[in-house]
Design a protein around this motif. Structure first.
Motif, PDB file in Angstrom:
ATOM      1  N   GLU A 152      50.165  37.845  31.083  1.00 22.35           N
ATOM      2  CA  GLU A 152      51.357  37.904  31.930  1.00 22.35           C
ATOM      3  C   GLU A 152      51.015  38.084  33.401  1.00 22.35           C
ATOM      4  N   ALA A 153      49.758  38.348  33.717  1.00 19.91           N
ATOM      5  CA  ALA A 153      49.353  38.512  35.120  1.00 19.91           C
ATOM      6  C   ALA A 153      47.933  38.006  35.318  1.00 19.91           C
ATOM      7  N   CYS A 185      44.077  39.019  32.559  1.00 19.38           N
ATOM      8  CA  CYS A 185      43.834  40.258  33.313  1.00 19.38           C
ATOM      9  C   CYS A 185      43.191  41.331  32.450  1.00 19.38           C
TER      10      CYS A 185
HETATM   11 ZN   LIG Z   1      46.902  39.986  30.941  1.00 19.13          ZN
END
Ligand SMILES: [Zn+2]
Length: 329
Positions: A49-50, A58
């Motif tokens: 998600e990032a 991540c």
């Molecule tokens: Zn992640």
């Protein structure tokens, strides 16, 4: 999930235009160079998600956390089912067989439902040559009707065993292999002793070399090769009995590499795999009939292809060792 140094250029190339990432990738190459890890890193990047600046996951967000636990609802890893439980109970190592049609069919619903989280879905199939024919045909249907949010990552050690139709539905990538220096550096970082020997045994594949760097494994190998080195003293009944109880496939592998080295020692005076047996191999190479050894090496390759389910491993190993004796005496 770390990328290996020899994979960074490929990673950058794929991530330069993530929107143009094909929906199915076939990662090809020999065992032990990190193809599966690369596939898992791609899957994680898709679900993270990032993602970081270079596109890698991540490692900290909830999605990465689930991936780490092997429980992300939008990711599937298809691997061969292990053999039945009673075989494992007898203390033999679990053998791995096919990827079945049931496993592939279960994917059908998975890729067609909308994803649990906002991102896409990722399916990793490893190794793709373990798909049995029915499973491969079922997968073909899924690959023919791609869902734009899904990515299929097929990992293969032997692309020539895959259906041509599967290969043609995938974007094929020949996975980068490490240079000798990169492989040695990586093994040193991972604290592998006897790195040069293990790397030679693994034909230059660092991850395989790390697996070989196990004291018990190396000791069993040395014992086995010692018996091959002195064929006149070879107690083949005993060696076959011990070998059949232990790891048969390993014995075949050792014998095959031994023969390859024997042939190479005879023809060129050099040895590729068994760096710790150079003088023994050179000595034996002087006495053997090259043609008979080559013939036996070919036969062994044939037998090895049928090795998956031997009816009587001990008998098979006995007959192989007898043939070895005949070939080198
Ligand atoms: Zn992640």
């Amino acid at each position: 999930m770390n990328l290996y140094s020899w994979q960074s250029a490929l990673w950058q190339r794929l991530m330069a235009q993530p929107e143009r990432m094909p929906h199915a990738l076939l990662l090809e190459g020999p065992r032990g160079i990190g193809k599966l890890d690369f596939a898992l890193a791609l899957a994680a990047a898709r679900l993270c998600e990032a993602p970081q600046g270079d596109g890698q996951a991540c490692g900290k967000c909830p999605a990465c956390h689930w991936i780490g636990q092997g429980s992300h609802p939008d990711m599937r890893l298809l691997e061969p089912l292990t053999a039945d439980a009673d075989e494992a109970e007898e203390g033999t190592p679990r053998k791995k067989y096919d990827i079945t049609i049931a496993q592939v069919r279960a994917l059908g619903d998975f890729v067609n439902l909308s994803s649990h989280r906002a991102g896409g879905r990722a399916v990793v199939i490893h190794p793709a040559e373990a798909l049995n024919p029915a499973a491969a045909n079922a997968l073909l249907k899924t690959l023919e009707e791609p869902n734009p949010n899904s990515i299929f990552l097929l990992v293969t050690h032997q692309a020539n065993f895959l259906l041509p139709t599967i290969k043609s539905r995938c974007h094929r990538i020949s996975m980068p292999q490490p240079s000798a220096a990169q492989a040695s550096a990586w093994l040193a970082q991972n604290g592998v002793e006897q790195a040069a020997l293990c790397l030679a045994l693994a034909g230059g594949s660092p991850l395989q070399a790390r697996d070989y760097a196990d004291a018990q494994y190396l000791q069993a190998r040395q014992q086995f090769l010692n018996t091959l080195h002195k064929p006149k003293q070879l107690n083949w009944l005993q060696v076959a009995e011990q070998g059949a109880k232990a790891d048969m496939a390993a014995r075949f592998d050792w014998l095959q590499k031994w023969l390859a080295d024997l042939i190479s020692a005879r023809l060129a005076g050099t040895v590729r795999y068994n760096l710790d047996f150079v003088s023994s191999l050179q000595e034996l190479a002087l006495t053997v009939n090259l043609m008979r050894v080559q013939q036996f090496a070919d036969e062994l390759a044939q037998i090895k292809r049928r090795l998956k389910h031997p009816l009587n491993p001990q008998l098979l190993l006995e007959s192989v060792l007898l043939s070895y004796l005949a070939a080198v005496s």
